[in-house]
Structure formats: structure tokens, C-alpha cells
Design a protein around this motif. Structure first.
Motif, PDB file in Angstrom:
ATOM      1  N   LEU A   2       0.725  -1.252   0.085  1.00  0.00           N
ATOM      2  CA  LEU A   2      -0.196   0.124  -0.135  1.00  0.00           C
ATOM      3  C   LEU A   2       0.981   1.069  -0.130  1.00  0.00           C
ATOM      4  O   LEU A   2       2.039   1.216   0.589  1.00  0.00           O
ATOM      5  N   VAL A   3       0.400   2.013  -0.588  1.00  0.00           N
ATOM      6  CA  VAL A   3       0.950   3.498  -0.662  1.00  0.00           C
ATOM      7  C   VAL A   3       0.259   4.410   0.238  1.00  0.00           C
ATOM      8  O   VAL A   3      -0.734   4.264   0.870  1.00  0.00           O
ATOM      9  N   ASP A   5      -1.969   7.504   1.479  1.00  0.00           N
ATOM     10  CA  ASP A   5      -3.140   8.046   0.817  1.00  0.00           C
ATOM     11  C   ASP A   5      -2.705   9.302   0.740  1.00  0.00           C
ATOM     12  O   ASP A   5      -2.048   9.974   1.345  1.00  0.00           O
ATOM     13  N   GLN A  41      -1.953   0.870 -13.787  1.00  0.00           N
ATOM     14  CA  GLN A  41      -1.276   0.030 -13.097  1.00  0.00           C
ATOM     15  C   GLN A  41      -1.769  -0.094 -11.543  1.00  0.00           C
ATOM     16  O   GLN A  41      -1.219   1.056 -10.843  1.00  0.00           O
ATOM     17  N   SER A  42      -2.257  -1.010 -11.213  1.00  0.00           N
ATOM     18  CA  SER A  42      -2.610  -0.937  -9.700  1.00  0.00           C
ATOM     19  C   SER A  42      -1.308  -1.083  -8.781  1.00  0.00           C
ATOM     20  O   SER A  42      -0.462  -1.675  -9.061  1.00  0.00           O
ATOM     21  N   VAL A  43      -1.434  -0.254  -7.554  1.00  0.00           N
ATOM     22  CA  VAL A  43      -0.375  -0.185  -6.504  1.00  0.00           C
ATOM     23  C   VAL A  43      -0.248  -1.458  -5.897  1.00  0.00           C
ATOM     24  O   VAL A  43       0.523  -2.091  -5.595  1.00  0.00           O
ATOM     25  N   ILE A  44      -1.680  -2.081  -5.507  1.00  0.00           N
ATOM     26  CA  ILE A  44      -1.809  -3.294  -4.759  1.00  0.00           C
ATOM     27  C   ILE A  44      -1.883  -4.277  -5.946  1.00  0.00           C
ATOM     28  O   ILE A  44      -2.574  -4.320  -6.881  1.00  0.00           O
ATOM     29  N   GLN A  45      -0.970  -5.181  -5.836  1.00  0.00           N
ATOM     30  CA  GLN A  45      -0.701  -6.226  -6.586  1.00  0.00           C
ATOM     31  C   GLN A  45      -0.875  -7.574  -6.075  1.00  0.00           C
ATOM     32  O   GLN A  45      -0.619  -8.118  -4.856  1.00  0.00           O
ATOM     33  N   TYR A  94      -5.910  -2.247 -12.895  1.00  0.00           N
ATOM     34  CA  TYR A  94      -6.653  -2.060 -11.681  1.00  0.00           C
ATOM     35  C   TYR A  94      -7.925  -2.868 -11.736  1.00  0.00           C
ATOM     36  O   TYR A  94      -8.185  -3.296 -10.382  1.00  0.00           O
ATOM     37  N   ASP A 264      -6.323   2.979  -6.383  1.00  0.00           N
ATOM     38  CA  ASP A 264      -5.076   3.007  -5.867  1.00  0.00           C
ATOM     39  C   ASP A 264      -3.776   3.391  -6.932  1.00  0.00           C
ATOM     40  O   ASP A 264      -2.789   3.544  -6.472  1.00  0.00           O
ATOM     41  N   TYR A 265      -4.198   3.729  -8.362  1.00  0.00           N
ATOM     42  CA  TYR A 265      -3.276   4.112  -9.098  1.00  0.00           C
ATOM     43  C   TYR A 265      -3.283   5.365  -9.465  1.00  0.00           C
ATOM     44  O   TYR A 265      -2.732   6.100 -10.405  1.00  0.00           O
ATOM     45  N   TYR A 269      -6.531   8.713  -4.433  1.00  0.00           N
ATOM     46  CA  TYR A 269      -6.366   7.250  -3.576  1.00  0.00           C
ATOM     47  C   TYR A 269      -6.347   7.661  -2.202  1.00  0.00           C
ATOM     48  O   TYR A 269      -5.237   8.588  -1.724  1.00  0.00           O
TER      49      TYR A 269
END
Length: 290
Positions: A2-3, A5, A41-45, A94, A264-265, A269
Motif C-alpha cells: 500500500l502507498v 494515501d 497499473q494498480s499499486v496493490i498487486q 486496476y 490506488d493508481y 486514492y
């Protein structure tokens, strides 16, 4: 992973919107266009390891093979099914990752490409073009029958016909409300910051606020108080209208969130609100038998 917020106001200036009016020129603000995502591109993979997943094709009633991303736990099932509806940016990573997150919770998830007849948002250079050349040309009726086809495909491919739900984001949030009024077999709906009001067009003759009395499924709506395209007053009016006609809905407003707080991209977010909304969504599905 997670980044942190961050709160990021829309680049499109907010316009005051009343309960039953929607300024035509502000169509873009209805989608709160914080940024133009490049790849989604989703940050959560979320890994697909141990899941059954892939790109599929589902024939719609008009004969068009609708492309979709499908994922479910390994095994025969039947699994409860969730239809996942994208933002205006289409079926990118995403949305695919969101499907895998649902599969990790025991769901079969199907995300259809609902724009394919009109074009590919990824090939268009600006948000304004996406809205004018693709999104505004997608008829709600076409979307509803495409989703019906996905629901039928699910039953024949490991899904449980008695446990069908839908969730969607932004443009897909509005579609989620519409589908809750369309399909009597739907058990639950979760709309993430979906627009509630609007002026009728040939493609979008009715909006969620026009369909309150027709809702078949209970709806959880997740909204941000700082969303420049969806006023809190619209959300509160929808809450009152659903209560007035005896329809079940839970509408949550996050005080510090703007639009697209789950994406999240995007800079919009907000991890804390996104995590809370996700937990509420899963609880809503299970509470309603999905």
C-alpha cells in the motif's frame, strides 16, 4: 503493498448541482477527472497464483462477443458471482486486480469490456475524448443486456445463480445502481461514487434517482464528501428517497475523500477510506447472501 494515501482535488472546477438538474457542460465533472491514467497499473498487486483466471468472450443478445476478464478460486464451485464494472478508463490492470482481490475472498469475478463497440479508452489521448467519443455513445440498455449475458455465462461456468452481486466504480458506480433496478435476481449491489442524477439522453434515458422505486437489490453506496462531481446533497436525497419507498440502502460518505478514493493508481486514492469501503462491501455481500 500500500502507498500512503493522499487527497487530490479534481482538476475540473466544481459546479453546483441541484437534486434534479445536471449541467450538460459538466459531464466531465460527474466522473471527477483527477488524472488521465496511462495504464491503470494498480499499486496493490494481487497474484493470480492458485486462482483460475483469464480473458474470456461472452456472446451478448445482439450477437457481439463481449470480451471480459474472469477469475475465481480453483475448484468447481459453485461460487458466488460478482460483476465488476470499470470506470471510464475501461478494463485495465486496476480492475483486473480488483477481480483477483474478490477471488481471494471466495468469489467468481467477471469484469466485462462494456465499451468495446464504441472504442478503446486506452487508445484515446484525453479524458474529454473518452467522454465524447466513447462513453457518451454507450447505451444503458446495451450495458444491461451485456451484464445479463455475463450473469448467464457465470451460471454455466462455476457461478451460483442464487448468489449474484455487482460492484462498480465511477461510471461503473452509476451502472451498478441501474443494474440493481434492472435484474430481479441480483442479491446485492455496491456502488463506488456513482453519479445519481442527470439529464436524459438517448443513450442514458434514466438515472439512479429516477429508478428508486424499481430497485430490486439492496445497495451500498460509497461516496466522498469532497467529490466535486457528486454533491453530498445528491447522496442525502437518494438516501431519503430510498427510505421513503421502502427500499434498502446504506449510503456512506467519507468526510475527507474526493472522487475515485478507491483507485490506488490515482492521486485521489485514500488508503484508509478504500480499506474501510472494501470491508463494508464484503460485509454487505455476505449480509445479503452473496
Amino acid at each position: 503493498m500500500l502507498v500512503n494515501d493522499s487527497d487530490f482535488d479534481s482538476l475540473v472546477p466544481g459546479l453546483p448541482l441541484s437534486r434534479r438538474t445536471f449541467v450538460g457542460a459538466s459531464l466531465a465533472t460527474g466522473f471527477a477527472l483527477a488524472v488521465r491514467p496511462a495504464q491503470g497499473q494498480s499499486v496493490i498487486q494481487t497474484s493470480a497464483a492458485g486462482l483460475a483466471a483469464g480473458d474470456i468472450s461472452i456472446k451478448a443478445p445482439d450477437g457481439v462477443p463481449v470480451r471480459a476478464y474472469w477469475v475465481q478460486p480453483s475448484g468447481k464451485g459453485p461460487f458466488p458471482t460478482v460483476l465488476v464494472i470499470s470506470e471510464i478508463f475501461g478494463l485495465h490492470e486496476y480492475i483486473r486486480d480488483t477481480c483477483r482481490r474478490l477471488a481471494r475472498q471466495g468469489y467468481q469475478a467477471i469484469a466485462p469490456n462494456l465499451f468495446q463497440r464504441q472504442g478503446d479508452p486506452a487508445s484515446v489521448g484525453s479524458v474529454a475524448e473518452i467522454l465524447s467519443t466513447i462513453v457518451s455513445r454507450v447505451p444503458d440498455g446495451q450495458v444491461m443486456t451485456d451484464l445479463d449475458a455475463c450473469a448467464s455465462w457465470a451460471v454455466a461456468n462455476g457461478g451460483d445463480s442464487a448468489r449474484l452481486a455487482i460492484t462498480g466504480f465511477c461510471w461503473g458506480g452509476r451502472i451498478t445502481w441501474l443494474y440493481a433496478a434492472h435484474n430481479p435476481k441480483l442479491r446485492a449491489a455496491v456502488a463506488w461514487y456513482g453519479r445519481l442524477t442527470g439529464v436524459p439522453t438517448d443513450a442514458t434515458p434514466k438515472h439512479p434517482s429516477d429508478l428508486v422505486s424499481q430497485m430490486h437489490a439492496p445497495v451500498l453506496g460509497l461516496y466522498g464528501a469532497k467529490d466535486q462531481g457528486i454533491p453530498v446533497s445528491d447522496v442525502e436525497d437518494m438516501r431519503q428517497d430510498m427510505t421513503r419507498v421502502g427500499k434498502r440502502a446504506e449510503l456512506v460518505i467519507y468526510p475527507e475523500a474526493g472522487h475515485a478514493f478507491h483507485a490506488d493508481y490515482r492521486p485521489s486514492y485514500r488508503a484508509e477510506d478504500a480499506i474501510d469501503g472494501w470491508a463494508r462491501m464484503l460485509a454487505w455481500f455476505r449480509e445479503n447472501g452473496v
